[in-house]
Write an enzyme that holds these catalytic residues in place. Structure first.
Site, PDB file in Angstrom:
ATOM      1  CE  LYS A   1       5.573 -26.487  11.795  1.00 45.46           C
ATOM      2  NZ  LYS A   1       6.877 -25.848  11.574  1.00 45.46           N
TER       3      LYS A   1
ATOM      4  CD  GLU B   1       1.447 -21.014  19.800  1.00 45.16           C
ATOM      5  OE1 GLU B   1       2.147 -20.005  19.604  1.00 45.16           O
ATOM      6  OE2 GLU B   1       0.321 -21.170  19.307  1.00 45.16           O
TER       7      GLU B   1
ATOM      8  NE  ARG C   1      -3.848  -1.973   2.597  1.00 44.11           N
ATOM      9  CZ  ARG C   1      -5.066  -1.887   2.093  1.00 44.11           C
ATOM     10  NH1 ARG C   1      -5.419  -0.804   1.425  1.00 44.11           N
ATOM     11  NH2 ARG C   1      -5.929  -2.871   2.246  1.00 44.11           N
TER      12      ARG C   1
ATOM     13  CG  HIS D   1      -2.774 -25.067  12.079  1.00 45.92           C
ATOM     14  ND1 HIS D   1      -2.603 -24.863  10.727  1.00 45.92           N
ATOM     15  CD2 HIS D   1      -2.444 -23.897  12.671  1.00 45.92           C
ATOM     16  CE1 HIS D   1      -2.173 -23.637  10.514  1.00 45.92           C
ATOM     17  NE2 HIS D   1      -2.065 -23.025  11.675  1.00 45.92           N
TER      18      HIS D   1
ATOM     19  CE  LYS E   1      -1.430 -17.460  20.325  1.00 42.88           C
ATOM     20  NZ  LYS E   1      -0.086 -17.842  19.856  1.00 42.88           N
TER      21      LYS E   1
END
Length: 462
Positions: free
Chosen positions: A189, A223, A50, A247, A336
């Site tokens: 992966k 995570e 942009r 996922h 998380k």
């Protein structure tokens, strides 16, 4: 690997080249592919932004994101030499006409018969208008001698079931399904790719891959990092949408699908969809029993919303209603700010005794590989037994770095191989699977469990 993709020129158009995803993942993947000789010599990268940016600005952080002691500045310079930057108003139809004219000029000059990829490295809410403008201005058609162009889009594929269907419709209106590459970098992966080989080319495991021998399957993505300042994105998304809908359900499908008639993209997608259609959504009156959501302490301050009910942790218990898997609990978990970074698929085998069990673990990150946990006798004159691991590690076994997911994504898109990408039907089905939980959780914050950063999650407190 089939190297036919190196013979044809490639024009790669990257929308959002200055964005976080392009900077951290896409450009480093192009660097590694160039380093390995896996990009065509006739390469032209068109970066769309942009704002007005130079090539030097775009590639300024490449070395830090590649993070290699032997970083090669000559490869970086080669990418620069093959790149150009274009400032563009993404909602201006005339700008798309001008872009197409420029791409036609490139082909006339030195990219005759080029493969053309459009990579949308942009926020998902911008997908639909850009897709429609690309289609309306002819970017969906091949140039004079080239293949039909291919469109790569990142998740999330919609916000809920309704928006996912709208996105599928917009794509179908302008592009053929064989032109659309919906990226799931987890599936790209190395360990995930190897699951089908491991299952179908090792009869020892395929013969016991059923509910007679397997007691539970867990697919987890845990995570240590928190939301890393992405407040707006995460408030609109949450853990259920962010990882489970895309996922983890894809990983489950690959792990539990039936053997395809042929190891080809179309046949693999047929079996994945059949499996996903057999996954039973949690009934509305069972959500509180079969689904758990949590939020780490301090999240509300980070997003500046003291009433937020967005989950940073989600755990679902599902079932697969077919003869192979009926009765086997399926656990999908993500979170998380937890006590570990680990993405893995654990297959637990039925015990033959009171405390005996074998477990097979596909380690997706941080250290890709496969572990088989077996009961063994300790050395010595006693008969004491313990669990021991038989371990396969990609880096150690092959003495080379496994290809990063985005490297494989780019090469497969160039080759036209859709095996590692999600089909429209799969996307719709994964939203159908989580829809009852999503609707239940959106109503109010009942059942939201808080957990401390660095803990193992809300299960601690339940």
């Amino acid at each position: 690997m089939n190297y036919d993709h190196l013979k044809k020129p490639l024009v790669l158009v990257i929308f959002g080249i200055t964005g976080d995803l392009a900077q951290r993942k896409l450009l480093p993947a192009l660097y590694q592919l160039a380093k390995a000789g896996d990009l065509p010599e006739q390469l032209h990268i068109v970066g769309i932004s942009r704002r007005d940016v130079s090539k030097d600005e775009v590639y300024a952080q490449l070395a830090s994101f590649v993070a290699e002691p032997d970083y090669n500045r000559d490869i970086e310079q080669r990418l620069k030499d093959h790149s150009e930057m274009r400032q563009m108003d993404l909602l201006n139809e005339q700008a798309y006409h001008e872009l197409l004219e420029h791409l036609q000029q490139l082909e006339t000059a030195d990219e005759a018969g080029a493969s053309r990829l459009y990579y949308l490295s942009i926020p998902s809410q911008a997908f639909t208008p850009i897709i429609r403008l690309l289609g309306a201005t002819g970017h969906n058609a091949p140039l004079s001698n080239g293949d039909a162009p291919r469109l790569l889009i990142e998740k999330p594929f919609g916000y809920d079931l309704t928006s996912a269907k709208e996105l599928v419709y917009a794509l179908d209106e302008h592009f053929g399904e064989d032109q659309i590459y919906r990226i799931d970098h987890y599936v790209a992966k190395e360990t995930v790719q190897n699951i089908l080989t491991f299952r179908f080319q090792n009869p020892l495991f395929e013969s016991v891959w059923n509910n007679q021998h397997i007691s539970k399957i867990e697919v987890v993505a845990r995570e240590q990092l928190d939301i890393e300042g992405r407040a707006n994105f995460y408030e609109q998304t949450g853990a259920l949408r962010d990882l489970i809908q895309s996922h983890l359900l894809q990983l489950l499908a690959i792990t539990t699908m039936n053997r395809p008639d042929r190891q080809e993209s179309e046949e693999i997608h047929i079996e994945k969809l059949r499996l996903l259609e057999d996954v039973r959504p949690i009934a509305p009156d069972m959500v509180d029993k079969k689904a758990l959501r949590g939020q780490y302490a301090g999240y509300r301050n980070e997003v500046n919303n003291q009433d937020s009910i967005t989950e940073t942790y989600a755990r679902l218990e599902l079932t697969i209603d077919n003869d192979r898997w009926r009765g086997v609990p399926i656990i999908l978990e993500t979170g998380k700010a937890l006590n570990e970074k680990r993405t893995a698929i654990s297959v637990c085998f039925q015990p033959s005794g009171s405390d005996e069990k074998n477990e097979l673990v596909f380690r997706i990150q941080p250290q890709e590989g496969i572990t088989l946990r077996l009961r063994t006798k300790q050395p010595g004159i006693t008969n004491v037994t313990e669990d021991a691991d038989m371990d396969f590690d990609y880096t150690r076994s092959f003495n080379q770095r496994p290809a990063e997911a985005y490297e494989r994504v780019i090469v497969d898109a160039i080759r036209g191989d859709q095996t590692l990408f999600s089909s429209a039907a799969e996307v719709i089905r994964t939203w159908e699977i989580i829809e009852t939980v999503l609707e239940h959780w959106l109503r109010n914050g009942e059942g939201l469990v808080f957990y401390q950063k660095g803990s193992s999650g809300p299960v601690d407190n339940s």
